[in-house]
Design a protein around this motif. Structure first.
Motif, PDB file in Angstrom:
ATOM      1  N   PRO A 115      94.395  81.288  26.068  1.00  0.00           N
ATOM      2  CA  PRO A 115      92.962  81.356  25.753  1.00  0.00           C
ATOM      3  C   PRO A 115      92.326  82.565  26.445  1.00  0.00           C
ATOM      4  N   VAL A 116      91.432  83.202  25.739  1.00  0.00           N
ATOM      5  CA  VAL A 116      90.756  84.381  26.307  1.00  0.00           C
ATOM      6  C   VAL A 116      89.615  83.905  27.207  1.00  0.00           C
ATOM      7  N   LEU A 117      89.550  84.486  28.404  1.00  0.00           N
ATOM      8  CA  LEU A 117      88.445  84.210  29.341  1.00  0.00           C
ATOM      9  C   LEU A 117      87.787  85.545  29.678  1.00  0.00           C
ATOM     10  N   PRO A 118      86.743  85.924  28.964  1.00  0.00           N
ATOM     11  CA  PRO A 118      86.192  87.272  29.150  1.00  0.00           C
ATOM     12  C   PRO A 118      85.683  87.477  30.584  1.00  0.00           C
ATOM     13  N   ARG A 119      86.278  88.442  31.276  1.00  0.00           N
ATOM     14  CA  ARG A 119      85.897  88.703  32.675  1.00  0.00           C
ATOM     15  C   ARG A 119      84.487  89.296  32.735  1.00  0.00           C
ATOM     16  N   SER A 120      84.010  89.819  31.609  1.00  0.00           N
ATOM     17  CA  SER A 120      82.672  90.436  31.627  1.00  0.00           C
ATOM     18  C   SER A 120      81.569  89.379  31.762  1.00  0.00           C
ATOM     19  N   ILE A 121      81.901  88.114  31.551  1.00  0.00           N
ATOM     20  CA  ILE A 121      80.882  87.064  31.683  1.00  0.00           C
ATOM     21  C   ILE A 121      80.759  86.678  33.150  1.00  0.00           C
ATOM     22  N   LYS A 122      79.560  86.839  33.690  1.00  0.00           N
ATOM     23  CA  LYS A 122      79.343  86.468  35.098  1.00  0.00           C
ATOM     24  C   LYS A 122      79.531  84.964  35.275  1.00  0.00           C
ATOM     25  N   GLY A 123      80.174  84.550  36.340  1.00  0.00           N
ATOM     26  CA  GLY A 123      80.337  83.125  36.606  1.00  0.00           C
ATOM     27  C   GLY A 123      81.462  82.477  35.818  1.00  0.00           C
ATOM     28  N   ILE A 124      82.340  83.296  35.208  1.00  0.00           N
ATOM     29  CA  ILE A 124      83.402  82.738  34.361  1.00  0.00           C
ATOM     30  C   ILE A 124      84.390  81.886  35.184  1.00  0.00           C
ATOM     31  N   ASP A 125      84.429  82.121  36.508  1.00  0.00           N
ATOM     32  CA  ASP A 125      85.369  81.362  37.348  1.00  0.00           C
ATOM     33  C   ASP A 125      84.757  80.076  37.918  1.00  0.00           C
ATOM     34  N   ARG A 126      83.551  79.753  37.491  1.00  0.00           N
ATOM     35  CA  ARG A 126      82.927  78.530  38.035  1.00  0.00           C
ATOM     36  C   ARG A 126      83.742  77.292  37.682  1.00  0.00           C
ATOM     37  N   LYS A 127      83.565  76.265  38.499  1.00  0.00           N
ATOM     38  CA  LYS A 127      84.417  75.076  38.347  1.00  0.00           C
ATOM     39  C   LYS A 127      84.141  74.308  37.049  1.00  0.00           C
ATOM     40  N   GLN A 128      82.951  74.507  36.483  1.00  0.00           N
ATOM     41  CA  GLN A 128      82.628  73.757  35.258  1.00  0.00           C
ATOM     42  C   GLN A 128      83.093  74.471  33.988  1.00  0.00           C
ATOM     43  N   VAL A 129      83.844  75.572  34.159  1.00  0.00           N
ATOM     44  CA  VAL A 129      84.309  76.330  32.986  1.00  0.00           C
ATOM     45  C   VAL A 129      85.772  75.974  32.679  1.00  0.00           C
ATOM     46  N   PHE A 130      86.031  75.604  31.422  1.00  0.00           N
ATOM     47  CA  PHE A 130      87.374  75.146  31.030  1.00  0.00           C
ATOM     48  C   PHE A 130      87.843  75.844  29.758  1.00  0.00           C
ATOM     49  N   THR A 131      89.157  75.773  29.536  1.00  0.00           N
ATOM     50  CA  THR A 131      89.734  76.161  28.242  1.00  0.00           C
ATOM     51  C   THR A 131      90.594  74.992  27.753  1.00  0.00           C
ATOM     52  N   VAL A 132      90.993  75.051  26.501  1.00  0.00           N
ATOM     53  CA  VAL A 132      91.801  73.959  25.927  1.00  0.00           C
ATOM     54  C   VAL A 132      93.074  74.539  25.324  1.00  0.00           C
ATOM     55  N   ARG A 133      94.193  74.323  25.974  1.00  0.00           N
ATOM     56  CA  ARG A 133      95.458  74.791  25.411  1.00  0.00           C
ATOM     57  C   ARG A 133      96.561  73.747  25.547  1.00  0.00           C
ATOM     58  N   ASN A 134      96.447  72.905  26.567  1.00  0.00           N
ATOM     59  CA  ASN A 134      97.525  71.926  26.763  1.00  0.00           C
ATOM     60  C   ASN A 134      96.958  70.615  27.317  1.00  0.00           C
ATOM     61  N   VAL A 135      97.869  69.673  27.522  1.00  0.00           N
ATOM     62  CA  VAL A 135      97.450  68.330  27.933  1.00  0.00           C
ATOM     63  C   VAL A 135      96.757  68.378  29.297  1.00  0.00           C
ATOM     64  N   THR A 136      97.272  69.225  30.171  1.00  0.00           N
ATOM     65  CA  THR A 136      96.677  69.347  31.509  1.00  0.00           C
ATOM     66  C   THR A 136      95.215  69.798  31.390  1.00  0.00           C
ATOM     67  N   ASP A 137      94.958  70.739  30.478  1.00  0.00           N
ATOM     68  CA  ASP A 137      93.588  71.262  30.304  1.00  0.00           C
ATOM     69  C   ASP A 137      92.613  70.152  29.890  1.00  0.00           C
ATOM     70  N   VAL A 138      92.996  69.366  28.873  1.00  0.00           N
ATOM     71  CA  VAL A 138      92.042  68.336  28.425  1.00  0.00           C
ATOM     72  C   VAL A 138      91.919  67.221  29.459  1.00  0.00           C
ATOM     73  N   GLY A 139      92.995  66.988  30.185  1.00  0.00           N
ATOM     74  CA  GLY A 139      92.942  66.007  31.275  1.00  0.00           C
ATOM     75  C   GLY A 139      91.910  66.433  32.310  1.00  0.00           C
ATOM     76  N   LYS A 140      91.931  67.735  32.645  1.00  0.00           N
ATOM     77  CA  LYS A 140      90.966  68.248  33.643  1.00  0.00           C
ATOM     78  C   LYS A 140      89.537  68.102  33.128  1.00  0.00           C
ATOM     79  N   ILE A 141      89.344  68.371  31.843  1.00  0.00           N
ATOM     80  CA  ILE A 141      87.975  68.281  31.290  1.00  0.00           C
ATOM     81  C   ILE A 141      87.471  66.837  31.363  1.00  0.00           C
ATOM     82  N   ARG A 142      88.322  65.912  30.935  1.00  0.00           N
ATOM     83  CA  ARG A 142      87.902  64.504  30.951  1.00  0.00           C
ATOM     84  C   ARG A 142      87.614  64.035  32.377  1.00  0.00           C
ATOM     85  N   ASP A 143      88.477  64.415  33.315  1.00  0.00           N
ATOM     86  CA  ASP A 143      88.272  64.009  34.712  1.00  0.00           C
ATOM     87  C   ASP A 143      86.950  64.575  35.235  1.00  0.00           C
TER      88      ASP A 143
END
Ligand SMILES: Cc1cc2nc3c(=O)[nH]c(=O)nc-3n(C[C@H](O)[C@H](O)[C@H](O)COP(=O)(O)OP(=O)(O)OC[C@H]3O[C@@H](n4cnc5c(N)ncnc54)[C@H](O)[C@@H]3O)c2cc1C
Length: 565
Positions: A115-143
Motif C-alpha cells: 500500500p502506498v503511504l505518501p510521505r508528503s502528507i504531514k502526520g502520516i506516521d500517526r498511530k491512527q493511520v492504517f492500511t489494509v493488505r493482510n490479516v494483521t492489518d485489519v486485526g490492528k484496525i479492529r483492535d
C-alpha cells in the motif's frame, strides 16, 4: 527439482499447489514474510464490518495443512531479502533476525504490492493511520477501533479497497468520510456510470469529498484541499487506500528487468529476464489485450491464472498467454457494480474510435419482487461493432451481465454476436430480452445509423442553451418531475400531435429509460423528420447523472424534481 516461492498468498500459494499436482517429486518451499499464508485478501474489509465475524476465518490454509495435504513446506515470518542469481540461492531473514541461504533450481516471485503511504502528507506516521493488505492489518484496525471507541473514520482513496473499507466501517457504526483525489471514485468506471455509486454513498450517510487532496493528518482529523478550499474533518481513524506499488525491490536488487513504474517484466511464460526466475501477480507488468499495451492489474483471478501458467511452464507444459481484459466488481451498500474491458474514457484515451449503448431496463420482469432498473453501458468499436467493454450498476445482478460481456470480449465478439446470444430466462432472474441483448440492439441502432443519440452528460448543456427537448412520457410522469423547458408530447398522443414537432432545428427526445423515446424517434424518421435525436438513458439516466453534483455543489438542477423510480 527444488522450487522456492516468495509470497504465500494468491499467486505464490496457487503456483506451489499447481506444481505439486504436476510433480510429486519436487521439493517446494514457500517463504512468507507475514504471519499468514493463503488468506483471503479480498474478504479483509468484511471483517471490519462484521460480515466475517472471526479474524481466523480469513485464513484459508495453515502451514500445517500445506504440509499434510500437499507436502509443501511453508515458512512464515520469513522474508527473502536477496537473490544471488549466479549461485542460485536466496537469503532469508526470520522474525528473530537470523539469516540463512536456500538454494533453488527455479524461483517464483509472487510478492504482491505494498500500500502506498505518501510521505508528503504531514502526520502520516500517526498511530491512527492504517492500511489494509493482510490479516494483521485489519486485526490492528479492529483492535484500535475497539480500544479508542472510534466514532469517525476517514478513508483516503475511492478505489475498490477504499470503498469496501468505507462501507464496512460505516456498517460497523462509524461516521465515515471518503476523500478522493479524482473527480470520481472507482476509476475503471466512466464518470457517467459512477454517479449512481456516488449517490448510494451519499444516501447511506457516507460523506464523499471528490477532487480532495489530503495534506495533513492531525491529532483529531484530516486536513485537505478541495477546489482550493482548505477543509478539516474529524477522524478517530484514518485508512489510507490511495493505491499500491509493486513489491519489486527484491527483483530490482537482483538485477531483474522492471519497467519505469517498477513492475517486473515477464515473457509469455511469466519468466523474468532470468529464465530460472518467474514472477506473477500484482508485482508484474502484464499485457492488456484490448489496449494492445502493457499495463498492470491488481486482481486475484489473473494472479492465480498467471501462477498456474508459470507452474505449468516449470513442469514442461505450454499454455496460451492471452493477456488480460480487466474484469472487476464490488458492492456499495445496496448497489452492485461491475465492469470489464475498456471504459469509454480508456478506449478514447487509446485513440480507439468507439460509441456506447446506455440502457436502463428492468433487471427482471417488473412484476417480480425486488425488480429494479440496471444501468448498463456497453462500449463498442467503430465501425466494426467489436465489443470493447461494459459497466453495470444496480440493485440487481450487475455482475452476471458484465460477466457475459467479459466472455464475449474474450472471444472477440461484436454487437451481432451479443444480439444473438441466447441466455437463460425466467421472470425471477431476468427478462426474455436480457439487459445485455437489449444493449446490443441499441448499439446496433447506433452503429447502423438508425438512432442518432446524445448522452446524459450532454443534457445540461442542451437545457442551458434552450435546445428543443420533447418528453414523451405521460402527463402524470411529466408532472412529477421533468427537464426544465422540455415540451411534453406523450407517446400515446404522439401520432396525432406530430406536426407540433419542428423540422428546422435539432429535436431531442426522451422518456423514462429511452424505450418510448426510441419509438417516437422511429415515427418521426419514418415520416420524414431528419432532425430527431434520442437522449440515451433518458430521464432516469439524467436524474442519476445530475443528482450528486447538484446536491454536493449546491448547483441549480436542470430538472423540476428528481425521479429515481
Ligand atoms: C483489501 C483487499 C481487497 C481485495 N479485493 C479483491 C477483490 O474483490 N477481487 C480481486 O480480484 N482482487 C482483490 N484484491 C486484490 C488481490 O488480493 C490481489 O490482486 C492478489 O492477492 C495478488 O496476488 P499476489 O500473489 O500478487 O500478492 P498477494 O496476494 O498480496 O501476496 C503477496 C505476499 O507476498 C509476501 N511477500 C512480499 N515480499 C516478500 C518477501 N520478500 N519475502 C517473503 N514474502 C514476501 C507478502 O507479505 C504477501 O503476503 C484485494 C486486495 C486487497 C488488499
Amino acid at each position: 527439482m527444488k522450487i522456492l516461492v516468495v509470497g504465500g498468498v494468491a499467486g505464490g500459494a496457487s503456483a506451489a499447489a499447481r506444481i505439486r499436482r504436476l510433480d510429486e517429486e519436487a521439493r517446494i518451499i514457500i517463504f512468507e514474510r507475514g504471519e499468514h499464508v493463503s488468506y483471503s485478501n479480498c474478504a479483509l474489509p468484511y471483517y471490519l464490518g462484521g460480515v466475517v465475524p472471526k479474524r481466523e476465518s480469513l485464513v484459508l490454509m495453515t502451514p500445517e495443512a500445506f504440509k499434510s495435504r500437499h507436502d509443501i513446506e511453508v515458512r512464515t515470518q520469513s522474508e527473502v531479502i536477496s537473490i544471488d542469481r549466479a549461485a542460485k540461492t536466496v537469503t532469508v531473514r526470520t522474525a528473530g533476525g537470523e539469516e540463512y541461504r536456500e538454494s533453488y533450481d527455479k524461483l517464483i516471485l509472487a510478492p504482491g504490492a505494498d500500500p502506498v503511504l505518501p510521505r508528503s502528507i504531514k502526520g502520516i506516521d500517526r498511530k491512527q493511520v492504517f492500511t489494509v493488505r493482510n490479516v494483521t492489518d485489519v486485526g490492528k484496525i479492529r483492535d484500535y477501533m475497539d480500544a479508542v471507541g472510534a466514532k469517525t473514520a476517514v478513508v483516503t482513496g475511492g478505489g475498490f479497497i477504499g470503498i469496501e473499507v468505507a462501507e464496512n466501517l460505516s456498517k460497523a457504526g462509524l461516521h465515515v468520510s471518503i476523500v478522493e483525489g479524482l473527480e470520481q471514485i472507482m476509476s475503471p468506471f466512466d464518470y457517467d456510470m459512477v454517479q449512481y455509486l456516488h449517490k448510494e454513498l451519499l444516501d447511506n450517510g457516507v460523506d464523499l469529498y471528490l477532487s480532495g487532496m489530503v495534506s495533513e493528518i492531525t491529532e483529531k482529523g484530516v486536513r485537505f484541499t478541495q477546489n482550493e478550499e482548505e477543509k478539516e474533518i474529524p477522524a478517530d481513524l484514518v485508512v489510507m487506500c490511495v493505491g499500491v506499488s509493486p513489491a519489486s525491490s527484491l527483483a530490482q536488487a537482483a538485477g531483474l528487468e522492471t519497467n519505469q513504474r517498477r513492475f517486473i517484466r515477464v515473457n509469455h511464460n511469466y519468466q523474468t529476464s532470468d529464465p530460472d526466475i518467474y514472477a506473477v501477480g500484482d508485482a508484474i507488468e502484464s499485457y492488456n489485450r484490448l489496449g494492445c499495451a502493457y499495463g498492470n492489474l491488481a486482481l486475484a483471478g489473473p494472479a492465480q491464472r498467471q501462477a498456474r501458467a508459470a507452474a505449468d511452464h516449470i513442469c514442461g507444459r505450454t499454455h496460451n498467454n492471452r493477456g488480460y481484459i480487466g474484469s472487476s466488481c464490488l458492492q456499495v451498500f445496496g448497489l452492485n457494480a461491475a465492469c470489464t474491458g475498456l471504459s469509454e474514457k480508456a478506449a478514447k484515451a487509446r485513440g480507439i474510435p468507439c460509441e456506447i449503448a446506455y440502457v436502463l431496463p428492468s433487471d427482471k420482469v417488473s412484476l417480480m419482487p425486488g425488480s429494479s432498473y440496471l444501468a448498463f453501458k456497453l462500449v463498442f468499436e467503430l465501425p466494426t461493432g467489436r465489443i470493447l467493454g461494459a459497466q453495470a450498476t444496480g440493485r440487481g445482478d450487475a455482475v452476471r451481465r458484465v460477466d457475459v460481456i467479459a466472455a464475449l470480449i474474450s472471444m472477440n465478439g461484436d454487437l451481432e454476436d451479443l444480439k444473438e446470444l441466447e441466455l437463460c430466462y425466467a421472470p425471477i432472474y431476468g427478462t426474455a430480452k436480457d439487459v445485455t441483448n437489449l444493449a446490443a440492439l441499441v448499439g446496433l441502432n447506433v452503429l447502423y445509423g438508425d438512432m442518432p443519440q446524445v448522452h446524459v452528460s450532454e443534457v445540461r448543456g442542451l437545457v442551458e442553451s434552450g435546445a428543443y427537448i420533447i418528453d414523451v412520457r405521460e402527463p402524470g410522469e411529466y408532472a412529477a418531475g421533468h427537464l426544465k423547458g422540455a415540451v411534453n408530447i406523450p407517446l400515446s398522443q404522439f401520432r396525432n400531435r406530430i406536426e407540433e414537432v419542428p423540422r428546422d432545428r435539432p429535436v431531442y427526445l426522451h422518456c423514462r429509460s429511452s424505450q418510448r423515446s426510441y419509438y417516437a424517434l422511429c415515427e418521426l424518421r419514418g415520416r420524414g423528420w431528419r432532425n430527431a435525436v434520442n437522449i440515451s438513458g433518458s430521464f432516469l439516466g439524467i436524474c442519476l447523472y445530475e443528482y450528486f453534483n447538484d446536491v454536493t455543489r449546491g448547483r441549480e438542477p436542470i430538472v423540476t424534481a428528481y425521479n429515481f423510480n
